[in-house]
Enzyme design. Sequence first.
Site, PDB file in Angstrom:
ATOM      1  N   HIS A  56       8.207 -55.805   2.244  1.00  0.00           N
ATOM      2  CA  HIS A  56       9.338 -55.073   1.962  1.00  0.00           C
ATOM      3  C   HIS A  56      10.019 -54.817   3.597  1.00  0.00           C
ATOM      4  CE1 HIS A  56      11.165 -51.068   0.302  1.00  0.00           C
ATOM      5  NE2 HIS A  56      11.827 -51.098   1.427  1.00  0.00           N
ATOM      6  N   HIS A  58      14.135 -54.749   5.480  1.00  0.00           N
ATOM      7  CA  HIS A  58      15.598 -54.969   5.106  1.00  0.00           C
ATOM      8  C   HIS A  58      16.444 -55.865   6.267  1.00  0.00           C
ATOM      9  CE1 HIS A  58      15.849 -51.256   2.374  1.00  0.00           C
ATOM     10  NE2 HIS A  58      14.672 -51.137   2.839  1.00  0.00           N
ATOM     11  N   GLN A 151      22.059 -49.324  -2.050  1.00  0.00           N
ATOM     12  CA  GLN A 151      21.645 -48.372  -1.003  1.00  0.00           C
ATOM     13  C   GLN A 151      22.390 -47.032  -1.226  1.00  0.00           C
ATOM     14  OE1 GLN A 151      19.608 -48.406   2.288  1.00  0.00           O
ATOM     15  NE2 GLN A 151      19.706 -46.426   1.148  1.00  0.00           N
ATOM     16  N   HIS A 209      13.047 -48.876  -4.646  1.00  0.00           N
ATOM     17  CA  HIS A 209      12.970 -47.770  -3.808  1.00  0.00           C
ATOM     18  C   HIS A 209      12.737 -46.383  -4.706  1.00  0.00           C
ATOM     19  CE1 HIS A 209      14.220 -50.379  -0.698  1.00  0.00           C
ATOM     20  NE2 HIS A 209      14.059 -49.399   0.373  1.00  0.00           N
ATOM     21  N   GLU A 212      11.494 -41.889  -2.369  1.00  0.00           N
ATOM     22  CA  GLU A 212      11.336 -42.014  -1.261  1.00  0.00           C
ATOM     23  C   GLU A 212      11.938 -40.487  -0.452  1.00  0.00           C
ATOM     24  OE1 GLU A 212      13.600 -44.769   0.916  1.00  0.00           O
ATOM     25  OE2 GLU A 212      12.091 -44.595   2.706  1.00  0.00           O
ATOM     26  N   ASP A 308       9.552 -52.232   6.626  1.00  0.00           N
ATOM     27  CA  ASP A 308      10.583 -51.628   6.182  1.00  0.00           C
ATOM     28  C   ASP A 308      11.860 -51.907   7.010  1.00  0.00           C
ATOM     29  OD1 ASP A 308      12.137 -50.094   4.372  1.00  0.00           O
ATOM     30  OD2 ASP A 308      11.199 -48.312   4.798  1.00  0.00           O
TER      31      ASP A 308
END
Length: 411
Positions: A56, A58, A151, A209, A212, A308
């Site tokens: 995981h 980005h 996102q 996701h 969170e 992350d």
Amino acid sequence: MIIHNARLRGRDGLYRITLSGDQIAAIDAQTASATPAADDLDAAGNLVVPPFVEPHIHLDATLTAGEPAWNMSGTLFEGIERWAERKALVTHEDTKTRARKTIDMLVDHGIQHVRTHVDVTDPTLAALKAMLEVREETRHLIDLQIVAFPQEGIESYANGRALMEQAIELGADVVGGIPHFENTRDQGVSSIKFLMDLAERTGCLVDVHCDETDDPQSRFLEVLAEEARVRGMGARVTASHTTAMGSYDNAYCSKLFRLLKMSGISFISCPTESIHLQGRFDTYPKRRGLTRVAEIDRAGMNVCFGQDSIVDPWYPLGNGNILRILEAGLHICHMLGYEDLKRSLDLITDNSARALNLGERYGLEVGRPANLLILSAPDDYEMVRSQGHALVSVRHGKVLMRRTPAQIERA
Ligand code: 17E
Ligand code: FE2
């Protein structure tokens, strides 16, 4: 190529691993004093493991912290705002350059399998198009899975559904989601139905996701798990973060765990990121803001750790070292007991490979790809305690990375 004097996890004695082309050809008990050939490697009694996995990250947002502004509150939500400003400046080359630099950092720490979430809430899909090229251009370094990650929401963002569909058509491997960020609870639920339909229709994997937040009312995990259970897709579905589970009460969690087990989904926790971003609306006592990693593991479900972020609007640190995440995670999740320590590398190897559905493309078995690491310690416990490193990374039967440990001189 032969790797001599290899210690293998869960097995006694030393082994000799023979690689032939890009496959593992043999794993034999080490017989006394074989004379190594020039291009052989000596593990010297240390662990040999399959490559580390980054499940995981980005890569489209990496190395952008402070551009144009820093996240001052340290919350997830300010991170999303700051990223929206940086996203407006994203170009094809800028994305590729930053992603390539970060992939080099991952490779330096023995990672060869990566799942990256790419923001597709952008009418131009510029970052996605760049990352699809990076996926092809870095095959000699890593196996890269690309998640179409909305996102700013699927239902709450203009043309969100169409952008998700377009991203999958263009070649993303995994369908993502962000139900806790949708404007309403109903939109969160419908976004999960939409993304599960899309994955089922296209045969893609799923990584959402999910929850969170520290909001104990954020209960989208039960929706995702039930959709996975009913469709029989659990082995292909991952819930990332699920930090709200750290704020659920035990009675609800007890019921939830029954469903989670039946669903067969996997979990990814990003402990350094969550300890930084969550707990931000608390004074004291202050929540840790992580999912229930130890409890998920003890219930026999699949859970692993990811980084992350590396230097982005959500997290200002990071250097590619997944072992640092493992060490922090074991502390934060109360997993420094001996039973946890002695199998702790599962959380950055086998468990992560299972979440990514790597199947027979991963693992130290005859006939599988000749991808492996020589570590600096003989077992999981000592690897964590000594803050060890991957010393050699072998990919497709060739040395990809070699690290020389620091030399210390005592007076
Ligand atoms: N976006 C998000 O929603 N959550 C995160 N932890 C990151 C990006 C890094
Ligand atoms: Fe993330």
